[in-house]
Design a protein around this motif. Structure first.
Motif: not given
Length: 205
Positions: A46-49, A87-92, A128-135, A179-182
């Motif tokens: 997980w990266l944060l811009g 519709n909810f960009p995450q993977r890059a 994005q209803p199929w979201l697996s992880w929310f950082p 904390m940072f996590g999922e």
């Protein structure tokens, strides 16, 4: 998003050619490895811009889960990422060779309680209803028995080994830790925390 949920993969070449690009300074906040099925492992980085955009880099390994070098939590990188369509960009994926940065990594802004986290998660699911992880970055007080409480004393289960949970309890001393996590809507998996604004700690398990 539906194609991804159904397992229809988008080729990296297509993402590099058509995916939205974002150039920024990226902080690596956390990394987690887990088996998906027999002899297949996944690594999430997980990266944060600087703009507040999270980026998820996925790596896969067969056999013993030996991924090789990756982006180490606590490091910073500069360069452009190309995002998979969503519709909810995450993977890059890196759109170019990223350069290391020596800039410090102060704690980013986060959610101050579980209610604000839940509202943000609900908004993400609406897109994005199929979201697996929310950082998420959130202030929590670690408690015994694999749980934590927020500033309003609301409780959340932690997905964390008992020995690491006790270390967090000892380090916290009853005060909130950033904390940072999922977050999956039910529990929180901490991947890193800031012991002080200057001291970042990665959690390995």
């Amino acid at each position: 998003d539906l194609q991804t949920f159904l397992g229809i993969a988008i080729k990296k070449e297509e993402v590099l050619q058509n995916g939205e690009r974002m150039a920024a300074s990226w902080s690596v906040l956390g990394r987690f490895e887990e088996p998906l099925e027999e002899r297949l492992w996944q690594r999430r980085s997980w990266l944060l811009g600087a703009s507040g955009q999270f980026a998820l880099l996925l790596d896969f390994a067969f056999g013993d889960g030996d991924f090789g070098p990756g982006f180490s939590p606590g490091t910073r990188w500069v360069g452009a990422l190309a995002f998979y369509p969503s519709n909810f960009p995450q993977r890059a994926i890196p759109a170019e060779e990223l350069r290391t940065s020596s800039e410090p990594m102060p704690p980013p802004d986060g959610y101050h309680n579980l209610e604000s986290l839940a509202l943000a998660y609900a908004g993400a699911l609406g897109r994005q209803p199929w979201l697996s992880w929310f950082p998420a970055v959130i202030d929590l007080i670690p408690m015994p028995e694999g749980r934590a409480v927020d500033s309003e004393n609301k409780e959340v289960p932690l997905q964390i080994p008992a020995e690491i949970n006790w270390k967090l309890v000892a380090i916290s001393g009853g005060r909130p830790l950033r904390m940072f996590g999922e977050w999956d809507g039910h529990s929180f998996r901490p991947l890193a925390f800031w012991e002080t604004p200057e001291i970042f700690r990665n959690l390995q398990f």
